[in-house]
Every structure is written in structure tokens, then in C-alpha cells.
Design an enzyme around this catalytic site. Structure first.
Site, PDB file in Angstrom:
ATOM      1  N   GLU A 247       0.883  -1.169   0.000  1.00 40.62           N
ATOM      2  CA  GLU A 247       0.000   0.000   0.000  1.00 40.62           C
ATOM      3  C   GLU A 247       0.915   1.211   0.000  1.00 40.62           C
ATOM      4  O   GLU A 247       1.589   1.489   0.990  1.00 40.62           O
ATOM      5  CB  GLU A 247      -0.913  -0.023   1.229  1.00 40.62           C
ATOM      6  CG  GLU A 247      -2.138   0.851   1.078  1.00 40.62           C
ATOM      7  CD  GLU A 247      -1.853   2.320   1.319  1.00 40.62           C
ATOM      8  OE1 GLU A 247      -1.644   3.049   0.313  1.00 40.62           O
ATOM      9  OE2 GLU A 247      -1.812   2.726   2.477  1.00 40.62           O
ATOM     10  N   CYS A 281      -1.933   8.959   2.907  1.00 37.32           N
ATOM     11  CA  CYS A 281      -1.790   8.644   1.486  1.00 37.32           C
ATOM     12  C   CYS A 281      -3.027   9.018   0.689  1.00 37.32           C
ATOM     13  O   CYS A 281      -2.980   9.023  -0.540  1.00 37.32           O
ATOM     14  CB  CYS A 281      -1.450   7.175   1.291  1.00 37.32           C
ATOM     15  SG  CYS A 281      -2.442   6.058   2.277  1.00 37.32           S
TER      16      CYS A 281
END
Length: 475
Positions: A247, A281
Site C-alpha cells: 500500500e 496517502c
């Protein structure tokens, strides 16, 4: 100040050296922790490898109750944990409490998914040659998981690796971020209260340069990493035969179309470009606004940004705190200065004080500037006008990243067009790309990673399908 132990095969342990964790806002010492020796790291890996078969065979009720216990205990200690997150990470207590609540839910969801986790059957007698045959399809853990976690969510992103591993019966070794190991160590303390077998989990706060040996160890067949794309893909390149989940973040875009509620969009974008000091993010980085409402939107956005409360993360009113370190803030400041030198205009912020970057809004930014192309990971957003819906969506896709995007619109047609066309793992209609429910599939495409988080999705990612065919049955 007490020195925190680490967790070695489910028990507290100390090594030969210690490290200090400091608060990025005022530099005070938050805590000290012991560091595992190489021999202790080896012991943790050997224990995880040795317990793998027992872990996979654990009754579902044992796994589910362990996860439920962790959820309950985090809830009981919620304020203590939130204060620890704020102290070691620097995120405002507002957001730390939110992270703690999410971790409660993450372990609860995992307990629920563990109880639902089951095999399926498939009749094979759809052809004459398979008369009397039935397939039982189950999912089996690949084996022990190495979980490498980042600093920005030092509890809940650890939870998103530990919880699904326990749910499927896989031992897990956590290597937390060196800047923020204390929350993971506290989680280890709670895990030690459960009836999980020794070796089922370890929390090893080692330096990043020591992680390579763990990554390459064949006894850890799964590596789950959350962090920057260069580091993540460097890990994947080292271990082409392992099962790797990554990720890796992105430069998330929020699209504001002409039919949007501009007040709502401005408030949400202002807050979620700057929450966690932009160290998420899926924090809003690129804001793409349809031309007819561009000026009206900017008039609403700038007051919303400048009205955010910046300062001491321990203050109940603070919305934007420091970055994780002054070094990180210096990098963000440099990227902003590079963009300005190339012709960008500063509409808000653009200044730094220690580890704090003032919430920053830039316009007229060249397309090749780092603040457009790369992940800023700071409280900086870029405003870009678009002539049409089609152009707006093309601009979203003009990125090497593809994690999530937000689209502010009231149009179902525009919403479904976004879902068809946007090259991202998640499309959030009517809100910022920063929205995440912990049970939903979460992950990206392109340089934003491989695999999915979200409890059920992660459990599938940590396992493979196994088929048993029964023969000679009367069906």
C-alpha cells in the site's frame, strides 16, 4: 522513565540497546524502548515458523475471541492510547482519538469476519464424467506474515495487518516505523492478554536497515508493506517469489464539478488536505475544479483553509499539527519553494516553523513540479481548473498513482462516469478521497500498490484457495 519492552513470540523481552522516541512539536522525550538483538529477531522468526501449522488449525472461536478481546481493551484504554499516538506521532489529539476508535472497529470487524470465514462447496456433476464428485473449497494461510508499518497511523495501520493475519490463522511479525513504535508495542501488550499460542505474534522495533534480512527470510512467505513507493517496490524486487502486498500512497485528487455544493466541498477539501498534517496517502493533494465554478470555489476554499487551527497537537482545538519531524517539514518546504520558483502562486500558507508547515494552497503550478507529480505527504494542495468533466477526469488519471479520488457532484451520470473512467482503487462520490471505512476494500492501482486492505479483502490476500474433491458420493 521506564524502558518499554518489545514482544518476542508473545512475551515481553529486552535487548542490549535502547532507542528514544521524541515529540516532533516540542522535542520532549516521549518514551524509550528496548531494541531486539539479531539473535532475538531470529528467535521470533523461528517461533513464527514453528507455530504456523498450529496457528492455521486454531479453532475459529479462539481466533475470533482474541480479536474481540483486543477490540474491547483498546476501547477501554482509548484515551491513554490516543494520548500516546499524539505524543509519538505529533498528530492532533482530535485525529488520534479518531484513529483509536477506528482500531477498535478494525479488530471488531476482524472478529466478525473470522466467524464468517468458511469454505464452500461446488457440485462437479455438471458433466457425466464427474458424477458423484463434490469439491470443498477452503482458504489456507500462505504462512507467517512480515508486517512493515508506517508512522502516520501507528496503531490502526498496524491493526490492518495484525487483525486479518490472526483472523485467518497466520503468525505475524510487526516491524513498526522507528519514529512511532510505542503504539505498536502497546498493542503487543494487549495481544499478550489473549489465548493465542506463543509465536503467534512478535513486535520488533528494529532500525529500517535491519529489515532486509527479515524481508528475505524464506520462513516469512508473506510481506505486507505500507509506505513509500520506492521502498515498497525495492522490497518487491528483492523477493520475486514471495507473496507481497504493497500500500504505497499517491497524490489524491478531489474533483469539484459545476453542480457541486461548493460550501460543503470547500470545507471538506480544506480539512482533509491538512488532516494528519497532510501525512495520509489519501489526503487531498490535487484539487481539480470545473471552470464555471472555479472562482466561486476558490473564494470559499481559502477562508476555510486559513481558518484551520494550527499548533500544539495536545490542544483539543488543534486541527493541523506538526509533521513527524523537522526534516520532513524541510522537505515539504523545499518542494513548495521549487514550485514557486517555477511560477506557482501561493494563495495561502507556504511557510514553515520548526516541524509545522502552514496549510498551503498553490495555483498555476507547472505540471512537472514535485508537488503535482509526487506524493507531498504534507499540508499542501494544488488548484487546477478544468474546462469540462471529461478534462477533469483525464487530469485525475494523468498521474503515476491511483489510490482514491473524490468527486463532488449531484449527477448520477457524472458519478458512474467517474467509476468507469478513473484509474484508481476507490471513487468517493460527494466527498474527499480521504474517506475510508475500515471494512471496505482499500488499495490502489499503478504505483499506488498491490493488493487490498479491509478485513475480508486482506484475509483473502493472506490466503490461497485449496480444493478437496470428494468422490463416489450420492448427491
Amino acid at each position: 522513565m521506564d524502558v518499554r519492552t518489545f514482544w518476542l513470540a508473545g512475551r515481553p523481552a529486552t535487548g542490549d540497546t535502547e532507542l528514544t522516541v521524541t515529540n516532533s512539536h516540542d522535542g520532549r522525550v516521549v518514551g524509550r524502548h528496548s531494541v531486539p538483538t539479531d539473535a532475538q529477531v531470529e528467535e521470533a522468526v523461528a517461533a513464527a515458523h514453528a507455530v504456523a501449522r498450529q496457528a492455521a488449525a486454531l479453532p475459529v472461536h479462539v481466533r475470533a475471541e482474541a480479536l474481540a478481546h483486543v477490540s474491547r481493551r483498546i476501547a477501554e484504554r482509548a484515551e491513554e492510547i490516543a494520548q500516546l499516538i499524539t505524543a509519538e506521532n505529533g498528530k492532533p489529539i482530535l485525529w488520534a482519538r479518531g484513529e483509536t476508535s477506528r482500531a477498535v472497529a478494525t479488530f471488531r470487524f476482524a472478529a466478525e469476519e473470522a466467524r464468517r470465514w468458511s469454505g464452500g462447496v461446488q457440485r462437479l456433476d455438471t458433466e457425466p464424467a464427474a458424477t458423484g464428485r463434490l469439491a470443498y473449497v477452503s482458504r489456507v494461510p500462505y504462512g507467517p506474515v512480515l508486517a512493515i508499518t508506517p508512522f502516520n497511523f501507528p496503531l490502526n495501520l498496524v491493526a490492518h495487518k495484525v487483525a486479518p493475519a490472526i483472523a485467518v490463522g497466520a503468525p505475524v511479525i510487526v516491524k513498526p516505523a522507528p519514529a512511532t513504535p510505542l503504539s505498536a508495542l502497546l498493542l503487543g501488550e494487549i495481544l499478550a492478554e489473549t489465548d493465542l499460542p506463543p509465536g503467534m505474534f512478535s513486535v520488533l522495533p528494529i532500525e529500517n536497515e535491519r529489515a532486509s534480512a527479515l524481508v528475505q527470510d524464506p520462513r516469512l512467505p508473506v510481506v505486507s508493506f505500507t509506505g513509500s513507493a520506492p521502498v515498497g517496490y525495492a522490497i518487491a524486487d528483492q523477493i520475486p517469489r514471495k507473496h507481497v502486498t504493497l500500500e504505497l500512497g499517491g497524490n489524491a485528487a478531489a474533483v469539484v464539478l459545476a453542480d457541486a455544493d461548493l460550501d460543503w466541498a470547500a470545507q471538506r477539501i480544506a480539512l482533509y488536505s491538512n488532516y494528519q498534517a497532510g501525512q495520509s496517502c489519501i489526503a487531498v493533494q490535487r484539487v481539480i475544479v470545473e471552470q464555471p465554478v472555479y472562482d466561486a470555489f476558490v473564494d470559499r476554499l481559502i477562508p476555510a483553509v486559513t481558518g484551520l487551527v494550527t499548533g500544539d497537537p495536545a490542544d483539543e482545538k488543534t486541527q493541523v499539527g506538526p509533521l513527524v519531524s523537522e526534516h520532513a517539514a524541510e522537505r515539504v518546504e523545499q518542494w513548495v519553494q521549487e514550485a514557486v520558483a517555477a511560477g506557482a502562486k501561493v494563495l495561502a500558507g507556504g511557510t514553515r516553523e520548526g516541524a509545522v508547515i502552514a496549510p498551503t494552497v498553490l495555483t498555476d503550478v507547472p505540471d512537472d513540479a514535485k508537488v503535482v507529480c509526487e506524493e507531498v505527504f504534507g499540508p499542501v494542495m494544488i488548484l487546477q481548473p478544468a474546462a469540462s468533466v471529461d478534462e477533469a477526469y483525464a487530469m485525475v488519471n494523468d498521474s503515476k498513482y491511483g489510490l482514491q479520488a473524490g468527486v463532488f457532484t449531484r449527477s448520477l451520470d457524472a458519478a458512474f462516469q467517474a467509476n468507469r473512467e478513473l484509474e484508481v482503487g476507490g471513487v468517493i462520490i460527494g466527498d474527499v478521497p480521504s474517506y475510508r471505512a475500515d471494512q471496505m476494500p482499500y488499495g490502489g492501482v499503478k504505483d499506488s500498490g498491490i493488493g487490498r486492505e479491509g478485513l475480508h479483502s486482506a484475509m483473502e490476500d493472506l490466503t490461497y484457495e485449496k480444493v478437496m474433491v470428494l468422490t463416489g458420493l450420492t448427491l
